[in-house]
Every structure is written in structure tokens, then in C-alpha cells.
Design an enzyme around this catalytic site. Structure first.
Site, mmCIF file in Angstrom:
data_model
loop_
_atom_site.group_PDB
_atom_site.id
_atom_site.type_symbol
_atom_site.label_atom_id
_atom_site.label_comp_id
_atom_site.label_asym_id
_atom_site.label_seq_id
_atom_site.Cartn_x
_atom_site.Cartn_y
_atom_site.Cartn_z
ATOM 1 N N ASN A 79 0.861 -1.282 -0.064
ATOM 2 C CA ASN A 79 0.154 0.081 -0.143
ATOM 3 C C ASN A 79 0.735 1.284 0.068
ATOM 4 O O ASN A 79 1.998 1.210 0.153
ATOM 5 C CB ASN A 79 -0.953 0.099 1.317
ATOM 6 C CG ASN A 79 -0.276 -0.008 2.480
ATOM 7 O OD1 ASN A 79 0.492 0.810 2.737
ATOM 8 N ND2 ASN A 79 -0.426 -1.102 3.380
ATOM 9 N N ASP A 121 -4.456 -6.442 5.388
ATOM 10 C CA ASP A 121 -5.330 -7.205 6.035
ATOM 11 C C ASP A 121 -5.296 -8.702 5.786
ATOM 12 O O ASP A 121 -5.925 -9.552 6.154
ATOM 13 C CB ASP A 121 -6.693 -6.718 5.959
ATOM 14 C CG ASP A 121 -6.942 -5.427 6.747
ATOM 15 O OD1 ASP A 121 -6.539 -5.267 7.674
ATOM 16 O OD2 ASP A 121 -7.508 -4.411 6.050
ATOM 17 N N LEU A 164 -1.884 -5.240 16.504
ATOM 18 C CA LEU A 164 -2.741 -4.233 17.473
ATOM 19 C C LEU A 164 -3.394 -5.214 18.509
ATOM 20 O O LEU A 164 -3.297 -4.954 19.691
ATOM 21 C CB LEU A 164 -3.193 -2.949 16.916
ATOM 22 C CG LEU A 164 -3.659 -1.909 18.010
ATOM 23 C CD1 LEU A 164 -2.486 -1.150 18.597
ATOM 24 C CD2 LEU A 164 -4.330 -0.837 16.952
ATOM 25 N N PHE A 178 -3.591 3.612 15.123
ATOM 26 C CA PHE A 178 -3.680 4.710 14.046
ATOM 27 C C PHE A 178 -4.930 4.095 13.270
ATOM 28 O O PHE A 178 -5.073 2.970 13.177
ATOM 29 C CB PHE A 178 -2.631 4.937 13.241
ATOM 30 C CG PHE A 178 -1.776 6.006 13.821
ATOM 31 C CD1 PHE A 178 -0.828 5.627 15.086
ATOM 32 C CD2 PHE A 178 -1.661 7.172 13.334
ATOM 33 C CE1 PHE A 178 -0.116 6.763 15.552
ATOM 34 C CE2 PHE A 178 -0.954 8.026 13.774
ATOM 35 C CZ PHE A 178 -0.124 8.017 14.843
ATOM 36 N N LYS A 215 -13.286 1.688 16.076
ATOM 37 C CA LYS A 215 -11.988 0.825 15.773
ATOM 38 C C LYS A 215 -11.377 0.853 17.257
ATOM 39 O O LYS A 215 -10.909 -0.344 17.560
ATOM 40 C CB LYS A 215 -11.248 1.670 14.779
ATOM 41 C CG LYS A 215 -10.102 0.657 14.199
ATOM 42 C CD LYS A 215 -9.524 1.271 13.066
ATOM 43 C CE LYS A 215 -10.278 0.680 11.710
ATOM 44 N NZ LYS A 215 -9.706 1.280 10.421
ATOM 45 N N LYS A 265 -10.380 -2.640 19.063
ATOM 46 C CA LYS A 265 -9.115 -3.083 19.137
ATOM 47 C C LYS A 265 -8.983 -3.456 20.562
ATOM 48 O O LYS A 265 -7.894 -3.549 20.889
ATOM 49 C CB LYS A 265 -8.269 -2.226 18.402
ATOM 50 C CG LYS A 265 -8.477 -2.049 16.870
ATOM 51 C CD LYS A 265 -7.259 -2.772 15.977
ATOM 52 C CE LYS A 265 -7.667 -2.621 14.450
ATOM 53 N NZ LYS A 265 -6.703 -3.157 13.531
HETATM 54 N N1 CTP Z 1 -3.559 -3.127 12.600
HETATM 55 C C1 CTP Z 1 -2.584 -4.105 12.832
HETATM 56 N N2 CTP Z 1 -2.657 -5.423 12.455
HETATM 57 C C2 CTP Z 1 -3.549 -5.449 11.114
HETATM 58 C C3 CTP Z 1 -4.454 -4.592 10.661
HETATM 59 C C4 CTP Z 1 -4.227 -3.086 11.549
HETATM 60 O O1 CTP Z 1 -1.629 -3.952 13.910
HETATM 61 N N3 CTP Z 1 -3.439 -6.403 10.743
HETATM 62 C C5 CTP Z 1 -3.237 -1.872 13.252
HETATM 63 C C6 CTP Z 1 -2.740 -0.508 12.538
HETATM 64 O O2 CTP Z 1 -1.169 -0.553 12.602
HETATM 65 C C7 CTP Z 1 -3.248 0.609 13.006
HETATM 66 C C8 CTP Z 1 -4.696 -0.084 13.581
HETATM 67 O O3 CTP Z 1 -4.602 -1.265 13.646
HETATM 68 O O4 CTP Z 1 -2.822 1.149 14.323
HETATM 69 C C9 CTP Z 1 -5.904 0.458 12.319
HETATM 70 O O5 CTP Z 1 -5.443 -0.064 11.362
HETATM 71 P P1 CTP Z 1 -6.465 0.071 9.996
HETATM 72 O O6 CTP Z 1 -5.984 -0.634 8.797
HETATM 73 O O7 CTP Z 1 -7.030 1.381 10.136
HETATM 74 O O8 CTP Z 1 -7.728 -1.098 10.698
HETATM 75 P P2 CTP Z 1 -8.240 -2.474 10.131
HETATM 76 O O9 CTP Z 1 -8.512 -3.168 11.475
HETATM 77 O O10 CTP Z 1 -7.529 -3.029 9.270
HETATM 78 O O11 CTP Z 1 -9.590 -2.046 9.883
HETATM 79 P P3 CTP Z 1 -10.204 -1.478 8.357
HETATM 80 O O12 CTP Z 1 -9.226 -1.997 7.337
HETATM 81 O O13 CTP Z 1 -11.520 -2.524 8.132
HETATM 82 O O14 CTP Z 1 -10.729 0.082 8.432
#
Ligand code: CTP
Length: 404
Positions: A212, A281, A312, A327, A341, A345
Site C-alpha cells: 500500500n 489485512d 494491535l 492509528f 475501531k 481493538k
Molecule cells: N493493525 C494491525 N494489524 C493488522 C491491521 C491493522 O496492527 N492486521 C493496526 C494498524 O497498525 C493501526 C490499526 O490497527 O494501528 C488500525 O489499522 P486499520 O488498517 O485502519 O484498521 P483495520 O483493522 O485494518 O480495519 P479496516 O481496514 O477495516 O478499516
């Protein structure tokens, strides 16, 4: 580097003889760009390597080289020049000058300034490796530290004399970082901070993958701000093109699984975990071992995805989790998604990026989500914002009053 990071600081930059004088031209530029005023004082030996005219042009102030210089209003340069200083930085500091400092000698303007100072002294040694290793030099360095001076460096590597070893002066940028760090309030002193930053890369085959647009800038800025605040910092980074912040321990990973495993190995030692990485993800189940080839009939490849671990959430679930900060980058409706979120989390603090365009930019605007409401921080460059966020995190630590 943030602008005006050293706004209002006044540094007396004392130069002694050494080929590393050329680095001080760049250091002066970095300090003034960051908002510091710089008063250059040179020994006679320093003027053999770079001219006072160059240093005057870069610092924007007259350069002093002699204690008999009548330009200082009361003709007491050795007192006046240090009185307004927040620190005296000796760079490069020669073998001879270290010895003079240790013995409190005062036979020229710079050494007299150091003896007469009422501000901190930072010393940046630069010398040949044998001179550095000489027991007399090592004794002098130990004594200077015992007397309260900060000794920055030296570095190791090829030297102007052609030899290789310890003794080279830190590069200008590293010297700047060490000075900026010295001036930062130590609000995270004694704390250990673990961060993730950047994107992850999930392979499809040995040459292709899914990633990304995260640049890692916000995570690296936070790592730097935490280090400057006195923390011991461990940064786990996905593939990014950024230099490791000074004094930060960095571990590079590619995939979300590797990032997860690296975090889990390190988290027991952490007081604070900040998940800044844009973690993928999903990953491809069974990425191809060999490069995928176009087939004769042009059949398109298809992939099955499996979910990556949520780093996280895994940290927050530990029996004794560190203070965990997340974040979120959303493409809309941040107010709703941010708090949702944070709760999902199970972290005490989640930092929401306002606007979807933060990736790769140098500035950012965020909202802090926590149990008792949301707070917006003003738009700022990422390093300024990182310092503000580190201050916000420090305030929220369970035993903050013990340290602050
Ligand atoms: N994060 C993580 N591990 C993952 C996905 C996310 O540790 N597999 C952490 C990111 O580092 C960030 C937070 O979770 O601190 C939110 O990440 P984000 O990508 O916004 O959230 P997602 O849980 O992936 O939700 P979505 O993509 O559905 O918005």
C-alpha cells in the site's frame, strides 16, 4: 526535519582544528534552518581548515576568534558570548582541546568561554583512531563526562588520514539530531517504546506482491520524537525508503506475519506500543514459489486470500499489555469509524488521520479517540505532530505522575 524545532535556542558553536571543520558548515545550516541562532567561535587552528568568512555567511553573525576582539560591547568576549547561550557545542573537538577542557585551561577565547560558561557543554570529538584510543584521550573523555559534559560520538569508519577506525566526527545530520535530542524535554525517560511503521508487502510470487502507499513518515517521526523524549525505541519497519532516526533500534520486515512475529518477540519489554504501520489485512494463501508466467491460453491467475493476524489487537489482548496506541486511516466518517475501531481493538488511545490523503504527505491532521471523548490536534508537519503526540501519550501513561 521539522522547521523551527530549535526555535529560540542559542548555540555557541566552538570549532577547533581538524579536517572535520567542513562538516560544521552543514551543521550550522541545519541548526539555523531549525530555528536556532548560532554564534561561531573558532580557534586559530580551526581557521586553517575553513574560513571565518564562510562561517559568518552561514551563521549570519560575526565570527569570533580572539579574546582580544574589541567588537563585543564591553570587550569581555569570553563572558558575553556564553551568557546568552543555551549550550556550547565544541565541534569538531580536537584531542588537544579535550585535554584543555579537562584541565580548565583558558589560553584562548574558546577555552576561556568554556571555563566561564554557565550553560551545558556538548563535545563532538574528531580525530585519528590512534589519537582517540590513546589512554590520555580516553582518560580525558571519561573526566569530561564525569564533569557533566555530553560527549557525542565519535563515529567509526574511514578517516581523512587513510586509516579506518573510531574517531571520525559524527556526520552533520547526526550531530544535529544529537543536539536536538539534548534540548528535548525527557518526558519518556526510562520508558521503552515499540512501534510499527510503513506498509507491509505480501508476496504473490518471488517478484510480485501486494502493498500500500504508506511511506512510513509518521511512524519514523514518532520513533524520532520518542527517542528525543528520552525513550529506548525499537522500530519495526515494513519496506520504506527512510533513514533510521538517530539512536533508534530498527528491525526491517516485509510481511504482516513477520511484523506480527517481530512485535510479539519484543513486546514483553515495552511500556508503550504504537501501531502506526498500514498492515495488509489479507495475504495470498500459498504464494507461488516460482514467478507466475503468462500461459499460452492467457488464463488469468486467481488467488485465494487468508486473513493476516491483527498485531494491535493481539498486543492489546496480552495479559499485561503495554500502553497500546493505534492509528486509523479512513476514507470517510472518521468520527464514527475511529471510536468504533478503538473499542474493537480494545486500546485506550486511537489516533485517527483526518482525510484519506495522509500517505506520503509531510503534514497531517489527527483526532485522538479515547474513552472519554475525542480531541482534535491542529494540522502540522509530521515531526511537529509527532512531538505533540508523544506529549499526549506521555500524559496518559498509567503512572505518568511518577515521571512527569
Ligand atoms: N493493525 C494491525 N494489524 C493488522 C491491521 C491493522 O496492527 N492486521 C493496526 C494498524 O497498525 C493501526 C490499526 O490497527 O494501528 C488500525 O489499522 P486499520 O488498517 O485502519 O484498521 P483495520 O483493522 O485494518 O480495519 P479496516 O481496514 O477495516 O478499516
Amino acid at each position: 526535519m521539522a522547521t523551527a524545532e530549535l526555535a529560540g535556542k542559542h548555540v555557541v558553536l566552538g570549532m577547533t582544528g581538524g579536517i572535520a571543520c567542513y562538516k560544521i558548515a552543514e551543521l550550522t545550516r541545519l541548526l539555523t534552518k531549525a530555528g536556532a541562532s548560532v554564534q561561531v567561535v573558532m580557534t586559530d587552528a580551526a581557521t586553517q581548515f575553513i574560513t571565518p568568512v564562510t562561517m559568518q555567511a552561514l551563521s549570519g553573525r560575526p565570527v569570533y576568534t580572539s579574546q582580544w576582539d574589541a567588537r563585543v560591547p564591553n570587550n569581555m568576549a569570553h563572558i558575553d558570548l556564553s551568557r546568552e547561550a543555551d549550550a556550547i557545542v565544541i565541534a569538531p573537538a580536537s584531542t588537544d582541546f579535550l585535554a584543555k577542557l579537562v584541565h580548565g585551561m583558558a589560553d584562548d577565547l574558546l577555552s576561556t568561554l568554556c571555563v566561564a560558561r554557565d550553560c551545558p557543554l556538548l563535545v563532538v570529538p574528531a580525530m585519528n583512531r590512534q589519537m582517540w584510543q590513546n589512554p590520555a584521550t580516553q582518560r580525558n573523555v571519561a573526566q569530561l563526562r564525569a564533569d557533566g559534559a555530553e560527549v557525542l560520538g565519535p563515529d567509526s569508519g574511514p578517516q581523512a588520514c587513510g586509516e579506518i577506525g573510531d574517531g571520525r566526527m559524527l556526520e552533520a545530520a547526526a550531530t544535529y539530531e544529537a543536539i536536538a535530542s539534548f534540548f528535548s524535554p525527557k518526558i519518556l525517560s526510562g520508558r521503552r517504546v515499540l512501534l510499527t511503521a510503513g506498509p507491509t508487502f505480501e508476496p504473490l510470487d518471488p517478484v510480485r506482491g501486494i502493498t500500500n502507499r504508506s511511506s512510513g513518515k509518521m511512524g519514523f517521526a514518532l520513533a524520532r520524537a520518542a527517542q528525543q523524549a528520552g525513550a529506548d525505541v525499537h522500530l519495526i519497519a515494513g519496506p520504506v525508503a527512510l533513514e533510521t532516526p538517530w539512536g533508534v533500534f530498527r528491525e526491517d520486515v516485509q510481511t504482516a506475519q513477520q511484523m506480527h512475529d517481530a512485535v510479539m518477540r519484543a513486546v514483553a519489554d515495552a511500556d508503550i506500543f504504537i501501531g502506526v504501520a498500514a498492515v495488509a489485512d489479507w495475504r495470498v494463501d500459498h504464494a507461488s514459489e516460482h514467478k507466475l508466467k503468462k500461459t499460452a491460453g492467457n488464463a488469468l491467475p486467481s488467488f485465494t486470500f487468508v486473513e493476516n493476524p491483527d498485531i494491535l489487537a493481539s498486543v492489546a489482548k496480552l495479559p499485561h499489555p503495554p500502553f497500546a496506541v493505534g492509528f486509523a486511516a479512513e476514507s470517510g466518517n472518521l468520527e464514527v469509524h475511529g471510536e468504533e475501531k478503538r473499542v474493537r481493538k480494545n486500546v485506550p488511545l486511537l489516533i485517527g488521520n483526518l482525510g484519506p490523503l495522509t500517505f506520503g504527505r509531510d503534514d497531517n491532521e489527527v483526532i485522538l479517540f479515547e474513552a472519554d471523548g475525542a480531541t482534535k490536534l491542529p494540522r502540522a508537519d509530521k515531526q511537529t505532530l509527532a512531538r505533540a503526540l508523544i506529549a499526549e501519550i506521555a500524559k496518559r501513561l498509567p503512572d505518568a505522575s511518577l515521571i512527569l
